[in-house]
Design a protein around this motif. Structure first.
Motif, PDB file in Angstrom:
ATOM      1  N   ILE A   1      44.192  42.482  49.082  1.00  0.00           N
ATOM      2  CA  ILE A   1      45.146  41.528  48.526  1.00  0.00           C
ATOM      3  C   ILE A   1      45.816  42.128  47.296  1.00  0.00           C
ATOM      4  CG2 ILE A   1      45.359  39.312  47.334  1.00  0.00           C
ATOM      5  CD1 ILE A   1      43.358  38.142  49.231  1.00  0.00           C
ATOM      6  N   GLY A   2      47.141  42.017  47.291  1.00  0.00           N
ATOM      7  CA  GLY A   2      47.901  42.526  46.161  1.00  0.00           C
ATOM      8  C   GLY A   2      49.083  41.629  45.873  1.00  0.00           C
TER       9      GLY A   2
ATOM     10  N   LEU B   1      41.761  30.708  47.783  1.00  0.00           N
ATOM     11  CA  LEU B   1      41.955  31.527  48.978  1.00  0.00           C
ATOM     12  C   LEU B   1      40.915  32.640  49.070  1.00  0.00           C
ATOM     13  CD1 LEU B   1      45.861  31.819  49.045  1.00  0.00           C
ATOM     14  CD2 LEU B   1      44.398  30.433  50.539  1.00  0.00           C
ATOM     15  N   LEU B   2      40.522  33.200  47.924  1.00  0.00           N
ATOM     16  CA  LEU B   2      39.466  34.218  47.929  1.00  0.00           C
ATOM     17  C   LEU B   2      38.178  33.633  48.492  1.00  0.00           C
ATOM     18  CD1 LEU B   2      38.686  36.833  45.214  1.00  0.00           C
ATOM     19  CD2 LEU B   2      36.852  35.354  46.004  1.00  0.00           C
TER      20      LEU B   2
ATOM     21  N   THR C   1      46.806  45.055  54.321  1.00  0.00           N
ATOM     22  CA  THR C   1      47.244  44.692  52.983  1.00  0.00           C
ATOM     23  C   THR C   1      48.023  43.381  53.051  1.00  0.00           C
ATOM     24  OG1 THR C   1      47.374  47.007  52.296  1.00  0.00           O
ATOM     25  CG2 THR C   1      48.644  45.405  51.018  1.00  0.00           C
ATOM     26  N   TRP C   2      47.731  42.484  52.125  1.00  0.00           N
ATOM     27  CA  TRP C   2      48.403  41.192  52.093  1.00  0.00           C
ATOM     28  C   TRP C   2      48.862  40.922  50.674  1.00  0.00           C
ATOM     29  CZ3 TRP C   2      45.758  36.033  54.059  1.00  0.00           C
ATOM     30  CH2 TRP C   2      46.710  34.996  54.025  1.00  0.00           C
TER      31      TRP C   2
ATOM     32  N   LYS D   1      39.279  42.641  49.032  1.00  0.00           N
ATOM     33  CA  LYS D   1      39.464  43.562  47.923  1.00  0.00           C
ATOM     34  C   LYS D   1      40.810  43.225  47.311  1.00  0.00           C
ATOM     35  CE  LYS D   1      39.831  48.376  46.570  1.00  0.00           C
ATOM     36  NZ  LYS D   1      39.607  49.773  46.990  1.00  0.00           N
ATOM     37  N   PHE D   2      40.863  42.962  46.026  1.00  0.00           N
ATOM     38  CA  PHE D   2      42.140  42.628  45.433  1.00  0.00           C
ATOM     39  C   PHE D   2      42.462  43.564  44.281  1.00  0.00           C
ATOM     40  CE2 PHE D   2      39.237  39.898  43.006  1.00  0.00           C
ATOM     41  CZ  PHE D   2      39.740  39.932  41.702  1.00  0.00           C
ATOM     42  N   SER D   3      43.748  43.879  44.178  1.00  0.00           N
ATOM     43  CA  SER D   3      44.255  44.725  43.111  1.00  0.00           C
ATOM     44  C   SER D   3      44.859  43.844  42.032  1.00  0.00           C
ATOM     45  CB  SER D   3      45.315  45.681  43.659  1.00  0.00           C
ATOM     46  OG  SER D   3      44.752  46.555  44.626  1.00  0.00           O
TER      47      SER D   3
END
Length: 406
Positions: free
Chosen positions: A66-67, A80-81, A18-19, A92-94
């Motif tokens: 990514i969050g 960045l994505l 998780t980042w 995967k981003f929230s």
């Protein structure tokens, strides 16, 4: 040796990490784990973030979660994505959906190796907005509509279970089906701002049983992030990877580059190092004292004699830590009532609080990055956090059905 045994002693690189790209957020959710709101002026620059991605590529980390905060409000998020995907690190981003207009949704539908998770904590605006803020329900639904119209394949709807939304599980599933999404439910943690509302929001014992019965009856295609192993003491064990991934196969990088063992425990006791230090993330992952300790064999402590220990593994380390309970004791929401007994017996125990707070109503966070503080685990159970290391990334779509259930 079984694959799960390898996980217990750690891998050469995290399967998925998780980042949190930024603490900036347009919302102020009352249960926010990272107490987000305002950007930290020390957050990693675009160049530094790309350097971390390069390092993750070399370490063969094939997916990052990514969050934030709200990651899409960071100006270089889309850059960045693309950079991450171009360097063979899936994303995967929230998001709360604030930036997912029709154009961005169409862009995401054309992009490989990206997954989107929309946060929604109520099946109605009344329940959701009580937790996430006015207008947040409409924003999330609009994002789901845009993704569906663009043809994005099966986004996730992520729900933090609270006392107010347990009765809405069927409605959540209906919303997911309507927008060709997959429902994911996770557990409320008493960390960050969540510590202030845990007593008010965490499900009652009867609702814990209600969630368990629903998952057994209707949860075959519902992701749980391994949140609810403590419910397995009710009877049939819930599917999923029954293993603590903290510091073994998963960890957290925060916006200023600090590396924590557990995404749900942003506290100096779980701080392993910083990516700006010599050797970068790789050095922290391979050689930090904290991660080395976490990878040692653990016993069940006070829970080992319980007949249900093999199923629930003593519950969640973060939930225990932030309610002031010993890490080798029962989960505060232990379905056999041992957690309630432990909470009642705390007597003067100081409950830990995170030293990271970027809430807009709080003073500017000014903690200076420092070295890791050793976490005295003693006989900590194997189960330490909700997140299966094989979940919330490619595991949702590329693992066996049993493993992907997490």
């Amino acid at each position: 040796m079984k694959l799960v045994d390898h996980f217990q002693y750690g891998l050469n690189s995290p399967i998925c990490l998780t980042w949190e790209l930024t603490y900036a957020c347009n919302l102020a959710c009352v249960h926010c784990l990272s107490s987000s709101g305002r950007r930290d002026p020390r957050e990693l620059t675009t160049a530094e973030a790309k350097g971390v991605i390069d390092e993750l590529q070399r370490m063969q980390v094939f997916y990052i979660n990514i969050g934030g905060g709200e990651p899409t409000v960071r100006p270089d998020f889309w850059e960045l994505l693309d950079y991450s995907i171009d360097h063979n690190v899936g994303v995967k981003f929230s998001t709360n959906g604030i930036k997912l207009d029709k154009k961005r949704s169409e862009q995401l539908a054309r992009t490989d190796y990206v997954d989107v998770q929309i946060s929604l904590d109520g099946a109605t605006a009344e329940v959701n907005d009580h937790v996430r803020g006015p207008g947040s329900y409409d924003t999330a639904i609009r994002a789901l509509e845009n993704l569906a119209e663009a043809g994005f394949g099966q986004p996730k709807i992520s729900v933090v279970m609270t006392r107010q939304n347990v009765d809405q599980l069927d409605e959540f599933k209906s919303i997911a089906d309507k927008y060709n999404a997959q429902l994911r439910i996770t557990r409320l943690r008493p960390s960050g701002r969540g510590a202030d509302v845990w007593d008010e929001l965490h499900p009652l014992p009867s609702q814990q049983k209600q969630m368990y019965d629903w998952l057994v009856a209707k949860g075959d295609q519902v992701l749980t992030g391994d949140s609810f192993f403590h419910l397995s003491a009710f009877g049939e064990a819930l599917p999923g990877l029954n293993l603590c991934g903290a510091g073994r196969v998963v960890c957290l990088i925060d916006p200023v580059g600090d590396v924590y063992a557990c995404p749900f425990a942003i506290h100096e006791n779980f701080l392993a190092g910083n990516v700006r230090s010599p050797g970068g993330f790789k050095e922290v992952w391979e050689n930090s004292d904290l991660f080395t300790e976490l990878r040692q064999p653990q016993t069940g402590g006070a829970c080992a004699s319980c007949m249900h220990y093999d199923s629930c593994q003593g519950g969640c380390m973060a939930a225990k830590f932030f309610t002031g309970l010993p890490l080798d004791g029962p989960d505060p929401e232990c379905v056999r009532g041992f957690g309630e007994q432990a909470l009642a017996a705390r007597d003067g125990v100081e409950v830990p609080k995170s030293d990271v707070d970027h809430s807009r109503s709080a003073p500017r966070n000014s903690r200076t990055p420092k070295g890791p503080v050793m976490l005295q685990l003693g006989t900590r159970p194997d189960k330490a956090c909700e997140t299966s290391p094989l979940v919330d990334g490619v595991a949702d779509t590329r693992l066996s059905p049993a493993a992907a259930r997490a």
